[in-house]
Motif scaffolding. Sequence first.
Motif, PDB file in Angstrom:
ATOM      1  N   THR A  88       0.803  -1.218   0.000  1.00  0.00           N
ATOM      2  CA  THR A  88       0.000   0.000   0.000  1.00  0.00           C
ATOM      3  C   THR A  88       0.838   1.271   0.000  1.00  0.00           C
ATOM      4  OG1 THR A  88      -0.125   0.077   2.420  1.00  0.00           O
ATOM      5  CG2 THR A  88      -1.821  -1.206   1.256  1.00  0.00           C
ATOM      6  N   ASP A  94       1.946  -1.676   5.874  1.00  0.00           N
ATOM      7  CA  ASP A  94       2.904  -2.597   5.255  1.00  0.00           C
ATOM      8  C   ASP A  94       3.823  -3.250   6.280  1.00  0.00           C
ATOM      9  OD1 ASP A  94       1.851  -1.989   2.781  1.00  0.00           O
ATOM     10  OD2 ASP A  94       3.291  -0.377   2.401  1.00  0.00           O
ATOM     11  N   THR A 121      -0.123   3.126  -6.626  1.00  0.00           N
ATOM     12  CA  THR A 121       0.716   2.195  -5.870  1.00  0.00           C
ATOM     13  C   THR A 121       2.108   2.109  -6.481  1.00  0.00           C
ATOM     14  OG1 THR A 121      -1.286   0.909  -5.428  1.00  0.00           O
ATOM     15  CG2 THR A 121       0.805  -0.121  -4.889  1.00  0.00           C
TER      16      THR A 121
END
Length: 367
Positions: A88, A94, A121
Amino acid sequence: SSITTSAVLVVGLGGVGSHAAHMLARGGVSYLRFIDFDQVTLSSLNRHACATLDDVGIPKVTCLAKFLEKVCPDKSYCEIDARVQMYTGDPIKDGTLLDLPPHLSKQKWDIVIDAIDDVPTKAKLLSWCVATNTRVISCMGAGGKADMTRLHISDLKNASRDPLATKLRQSLKRLIQSQLKQQKNDPDSSKITMEQAVSFMEDVDKLAVIYSSEKTVVKLADFTEEQKQEGIHNFGNVDKMRVRVLPVLGTMPAIMGQSQAALALCELGGKTFSPVAGERVGRNVRHRLFQQFKRREKDIRDKLEAQLVIQNGDSKNHDTPQSNSSDNNDNSNSNNNNNNNKIHNQKNNIQKDNTPPHNPIGTNVPK
């Protein structure tokens, strides 16, 4: 030995990423981490590196890891860390997703393979590579393209005629600008400057981009009537993700993924090569070519007009001698008028066939 002691991160295990990861493992990379949240679908079987009908519904990283274990079951030669997780760009969400394992005793990844097909992303991953000064090989759009002779390797700035590359440049700059504002309020955030980001985008040795200059002529497939009746919100794993099939010729993602792996393996093995980028045509070159085309059109027009004059003269020489009668004079005048009309019409046709219309030599090229 530089390959067999290397660590490579692959983000995105679709048509492009699966082929890149597959060849990196076969090429001897000792540690590979795969990151992807998505599952194998029926529509992805035409381009995934190893997925079969039995793999439909299982995570892509799991599918590839199981396949490569059959190729090299000894983890001392090839260790695969498969993460079924979405990257992300949010450090909290993360966690340690991008961190190297402690047993590798490395400061950073040798190479990052970017095979993400989502622009925001993708920009977040590249901004992380800028902040950590990590080498990254990124792939642009492969969907809706088929001409492998249009593939290029360059830096991000010079990647032209690829819509994804254009959007990525804009998104990355906006993201860096927002991070710069955040740095002023958060002293503990990773330090990054706009000069670093620009330098990163202009250096193919830091950020190499594989892209196609072919124009995409297909669109996302429309929803079927059954999907519309069931509700389009039911199709897709995550909100705001693509839920329709993008027409993809399976060979193009494979070639682009193989190109990523080839570039990475050559660099890891110390056998780097200098890719020939698709250079943009400057204004001076365009002006010179335009003048050449104008001169060429003028030469062709002059030759055709000369031929018409010769043909007209020959036809006059073969005419019967004129008599003193008024009937013969009228016929002669009529023939001359017809010939002149033919010449005039052929001149007009020549002018119409030239695109753009002929401009006299010496006129300025419109800016």
